[in-house]
Write a protein that holds these residues in place. Structure first.
Motif, mmCIF file in Angstrom:
data_model
loop_
_atom_site.group_PDB
_atom_site.id
_atom_site.type_symbol
_atom_site.label_atom_id
_atom_site.label_comp_id
_atom_site.label_asym_id
_atom_site.label_seq_id
_atom_site.Cartn_x
_atom_site.Cartn_y
_atom_site.Cartn_z
ATOM 1 N N UNK A 40 14.894 10.467 58.555
ATOM 2 C CA UNK A 40 14.845 11.915 58.373
ATOM 3 C C UNK A 40 16.010 12.552 59.137
ATOM 4 N N UNK A 41 16.745 13.413 58.452
ATOM 5 C CA UNK A 41 17.809 14.197 59.061
ATOM 6 C C UNK A 41 17.278 15.622 59.180
ATOM 7 N N UNK A 42 17.104 16.064 60.397
ATOM 8 C CA UNK A 42 16.511 17.373 60.685
ATOM 9 C C UNK A 42 15.221 17.531 59.883
ATOM 10 N N UNK A 43 15.084 18.616 59.143
ATOM 11 C CA UNK A 43 13.849 18.821 58.367
ATOM 12 C C UNK A 43 14.075 18.603 56.871
ATOM 13 N N UNK A 44 15.120 17.845 56.535
ATOM 14 C CA UNK A 44 15.442 17.586 55.133
ATOM 15 C C UNK A 44 14.591 16.440 54.585
ATOM 16 N N UNK A 45 14.485 16.365 53.288
ATOM 17 C CA UNK A 45 13.819 15.227 52.657
ATOM 18 C C UNK A 45 14.617 13.963 52.932
ATOM 19 N N UNK A 46 13.926 12.846 52.984
ATOM 20 C CA UNK A 46 14.628 11.575 53.138
ATOM 21 C C UNK A 46 15.241 11.166 51.795
ATOM 22 N N UNK A 47 16.139 10.225 51.842
ATOM 23 C CA UNK A 47 16.723 9.681 50.616
ATOM 24 C C UNK A 47 15.631 9.103 49.739
ATOM 25 N N UNK A 48 14.694 8.371 50.326
ATOM 26 C CA UNK A 48 13.612 7.762 49.545
ATOM 27 C C UNK A 48 12.788 8.827 48.832
ATOM 28 N N UNK A 49 12.480 9.906 49.515
ATOM 29 C CA UNK A 49 11.701 10.981 48.885
ATOM 30 C C UNK A 49 12.487 11.600 47.729
ATOM 31 N N UNK A 50 13.772 11.802 47.908
ATOM 32 C CA UNK A 50 14.591 12.375 46.834
ATOM 33 C C UNK A 50 14.671 11.436 45.628
ATOM 34 N N UNK A 51 14.754 10.151 45.880
ATOM 35 C CA UNK A 51 14.776 9.164 44.787
ATOM 36 C C UNK A 51 13.460 9.224 44.017
ATOM 37 N N UNK A 52 12.354 9.258 44.743
ATOM 38 C CA UNK A 52 11.037 9.386 44.110
ATOM 39 C C UNK A 52 10.965 10.672 43.294
ATOM 40 N N UNK A 53 11.438 11.768 43.868
ATOM 41 C CA UNK A 53 11.399 13.082 43.218
ATOM 42 C C UNK A 53 12.214 13.092 41.918
ATOM 43 N N UNK A 54 13.384 12.526 41.942
ATOM 44 C CA UNK A 54 14.204 12.426 40.722
ATOM 45 C C UNK A 54 13.411 11.708 39.642
#
Length: 156
Positions: A40-54
């Motif tokens: 986690x970078x600050x309060x941003x979504x993780x890469x894994x979460x963004x991949x899931x979201x896409x």
């Protein structure tokens, strides 16, 4: 060439390469580790979460094009189950890329008249809007993933 092959190519290119930006999901994710994907970078979504979201929206559109009902809900689109290992991360990436291939093929099977029909309900617009949208959505989050990857690697 009719519009259908262009739409399919545009969608596949953001996932597998050949697009105007020269950035694609497969290559960008190819060297991201489990640790990086779940950092986690600050309060941003993780890469894994963004991949899931896409992929959440890719899966929803694929199911509709296959004649199934629209069951997706935006409120669940970031609900990635916890990942515990490199193997689970790689399985997510493989799933995302496999499902992108399936949607690309489903797009190729469409008849042009279907592009202008409602996407399950008039409130969602037509099929063309949704196919363009899912491609734009992938480009948008791919940009976020690329920035997160750089931020995470520059921290080390």
């Amino acid at each position: 060439m009719t519009l259908i092959p262009h739409l399919a190519k545009h969608f596949k290119d953001v996932h597998f390469g050949g697009n105007w930006t020269s950035v694609n999901l497969r290559d960008t994710l190819s060297d991201i580790t489990f640790e990086e994907a779940t950092t986690r970078v600050q309060d941003l979504n993780t890469i894994a979460v963004l991949v899931f979201h896409i992929n959440y929206y890719v899966g929803a559109i694929t199911r509709v094009l296959q004649g199934k009902p629209l069951t997706a809900s935006d409120k669940f689109s970031f609900d990635l189950p916890p990942l515990h290992s490199e193997e689970e991360w790689k399985a997510l990436v493989d799933k995302v890329l496999a499902e992108a291939e399936i949607l690309g093929k489903e797009i190729e099977l469409l008849e042009e008249r279907q592009l202008y029909e409602n996407f399950t309900d008039a409130k969602y617009g037509n099929c063309l809007r949704n196919l363009m949208g899912v491609t734009e959505h992938t480009h948008y989050h791919l940009g976020q993933i690329s920035i997160l990857k750089k931020l995470i690697r520059n921290k080390k």
